[in-house]
Design an enzyme around this catalytic site. Structure first.
Site, PDB file in Angstrom:
ATOM      1  N   SER A   1       0.842  -1.209   0.000  1.00  0.00           N
ATOM      2  CA  SER A   1       0.000   0.000   0.000  1.00  0.00           C
ATOM      3  C   SER A   1       0.871   1.249   0.000  1.00  0.00           C
ATOM      4  O   SER A   1       2.070   1.188  -0.304  1.00  0.00           O
ATOM      5  CB  SER A   1      -0.921  -0.038   1.225  1.00  0.00           C
ATOM      6  OG  SER A   1      -1.869   0.996   1.142  1.00  0.00           O
ATOM      7  N   ASN A   2       0.291   2.394   0.335  1.00  0.00           N
ATOM      8  CA  ASN A   2       1.040   3.654   0.411  1.00  0.00           C
ATOM      9  C   ASN A   2       0.507   4.479   1.592  1.00  0.00           C
ATOM     10  O   ASN A   2      -0.378   4.032   2.313  1.00  0.00           O
ATOM     11  CB  ASN A   2       0.928   4.416  -0.912  1.00  0.00           C
ATOM     12  CG  ASN A   2      -0.516   4.680  -1.260  1.00  0.00           C
ATOM     13  OD1 ASN A   2      -1.220   5.346  -0.537  1.00  0.00           O
ATOM     14  ND2 ASN A   2      -0.969   4.101  -2.380  1.00  0.00           N
ATOM     15  N   GLN A   3       1.055   5.680   1.738  1.00  0.00           N
ATOM     16  CA  GLN A   3       0.759   6.438   2.964  1.00  0.00           C
ATOM     17  C   GLN A   3      -0.502   7.309   2.885  1.00  0.00           C
ATOM     18  O   GLN A   3      -0.763   8.094   3.794  1.00  0.00           O
ATOM     19  CB  GLN A   3       1.943   7.346   3.289  1.00  0.00           C
ATOM     20  CG  GLN A   3       3.167   6.589   3.670  1.00  0.00           C
ATOM     21  CD  GLN A   3       4.301   7.539   4.011  1.00  0.00           C
ATOM     22  OE1 GLN A   3       4.078   8.624   4.528  1.00  0.00           O
ATOM     23  NE2 GLN A   3       5.512   7.141   3.713  1.00  0.00           N
TER      24      GLN A   3
ATOM     25  N   ALA B   1      -4.883   7.505  -4.119  1.00  0.00           N
ATOM     26  CA  ALA B   1      -3.499   7.131  -4.436  1.00  0.00           C
ATOM     27  C   ALA B   1      -3.535   5.648  -4.809  1.00  0.00           C
ATOM     28  O   ALA B   1      -3.323   4.771  -3.969  1.00  0.00           O
ATOM     29  CB  ALA B   1      -2.608   7.376  -3.228  1.00  0.00           C
TER      30      ALA B   1
END
Ligand code: CTP
Length: 396
Positions: free
Chosen positions: A206-208, A274
């Site tokens: 995943s991402n932030q 995102a």
């Protein structure tokens, strides 16, 4: 929008009273009608003459003047909003206890309109349990409290207790009471948050992203009257706003499927999620066990939702994309506008402090199809959402 609204401004004895002049000026400039009522001690800080000149209305401060009686009931009924700015500690305590020893308090007690207060005091007074209890009482009465800010105080100390800036006060009024409904009858599709690309039953990539910006956009679009479908990746932020229907998704593929289905029926699509650009080639239904040596993961490109919607887009639909860059920002943003057939690209620069993942603020530049490039200051994400929606409305 405050245009055409009747604002009854209550000014108390606090050093922040000087800001009531600027506040009045901004309200008048924005097209509001302002009538001011002062407490007796407010006149030690600003003069009724200044306020009446700026507001273009007589300023009242006496319950009885000469032989006439000031009709406080009529004032409270005239207003769309009663705004106490600044609200002093003393007037707060009197409001909390129903006291009525001046005109402003009499107007407050008889007001039938919503009451909004912008407190201003030194930090120790603000944090005192008596003040905390009085604020809670005001809220329990249904009054709205504009949060105080941190900064330099009249005492010379630094801390909490500064009155919100006039621009923030007006933004509060617009967000809570006077939002315009230009998007009534329109349908909007918004993506927000990260995606989770599963590896096995317990792991994902995943991402932030927290989803804050997209959620703020969904809320703003709904406040302006749109019916919003929010396709939301995994996030801890609760979303419960009237007019916003949440479709929770996990992976980029889930998000793609939801968007492609909803887009034909949407007037506006804002892709702020995102989305993972890559996803593992295979999913292991059993938990992957560690082994000696390195672990190689093969990944494949996800489908680009914004690009897919850009290809499907028909006349009249507005498509908005985001770009997050840390070099050659302008040229990448412009390329994205072309390659994804978007009408508007919102650029977040990773080089701007206070902008991007997790922050409550953002600083954006908007690039439009017609060539316009609008750079904004750093603002709260809700305020940025308002700016973006303003541009969308201009295009629609
Ligand atoms: N986006 C999308 N679907 C994807 C990937 C991105 O809809 N699979 C959208 C995002 O929501 C955002 C925009 O595309 O609106 C971002 O464009 P993208 O080309 O993905 O940006 P970067 O990943 O930052 O680009 P690059 O890899 O070229 O740096």
């Amino acid at each position: 929008m405050v245009e055409g609204k009747k604002i009854l401004l209550g000014v108390c004895g606090s050093i922040a009273a000087y800001k009531s002049i600027l506040l009045t000026r901004l309200l008048i400039k924005a097209g509001a009608e302002v009538r001011a009522v002062m407490t007796p001690s407010a006149r030690d800080f600003v003069t009724p003459l200044s306020l009446s000149t700026i507001s273009k209305n007589e300023v009242l401060f006496d319950l009885f003047r000469e032989d006439t009686w000031s009709n406080h009931v009529q004032l409270g009924r005239w207003a769309d909003i009663m705004l106490m700015a600044p609200l002093s500690c003393n007037t707060l305590a009197k409001m909390a206890n129903g006291q009525c020893d001046n005109l402003l308090l009499a107007v407050y007690l008889s007001a039938t309109c919503p009451v909004v207060v912008a407190p201003a005091m030194d930090e120790d007074m603000w944090l005192h349990p008596a003040t905390r209890a009085n604020i809670e009482k005001l809220k329990a009465f249904g009054n709205h409290v504009i949060p105080v800010e941190k900064g330099e105080l009249a005492s010379g100390l630094y801390g909490e207790g500064r009155m919100a800036e006039p621009e923030q006060i007006i933004a509060f009024l617009e967000q809570h009471f006077f939002f315009s409904k230009e998007l009534t009858g329109k349908k909007a599709l918004v993506t927000a948050g990260p995606t989770h690309e599963p590896l096995d039953p317990v792991r994902y990539i995943s991402n932030q992203s927290t989803g804050k910006m997209g959620i703020a956009l969904a809320r703003e679009l709904a406040q302006r009257g749109a019916e919003v479908e929010l396709v939301l990746g995994p996030t801890a932020i609760p979303v419960n706003y009237p007019g916003v229907h949440v479709i929770p998704v996990q992976s980029a593929e889930n998000m793609y499927d939801a968007c492609v289905k909803l887009f034909p029926d949407s007037d506006i699509a804002v892709m702020s999620a995102a989305v993972a650009d890559y996803t593992p080639v295979s999913f292991s239904s059993e938990k992957i066990k560690k082994d000696s040596g390195t672990f190689n993961l093969e990944m494949t490109r996800t489908r680009d939702i914004l690009m897919a919607l850009g290809k499907q887009k028909r006349a009249g639909q507005i498509l908005v994309g985001f770009a997050l860059e840390n070099h050659d920002e302008v040229s990448y943003a412009r390329k994205k506008l072309e390659s994804k057939n978007a009408d508007l690209i919102v650029l977040n620069s990773l080089n701007d402090p206070g902008a991007g993942f997790g922050f409550d603020t953002n600083r954006v530049t908007i690039f439009e199809k017609g060539g316009a490039e609008i750079r904004y200051d750093r603002k709260s994400k809700q305020q940025v959402a308002k700016d973006i929606v303003d541009r969308i409305i201009k295009l629609s």
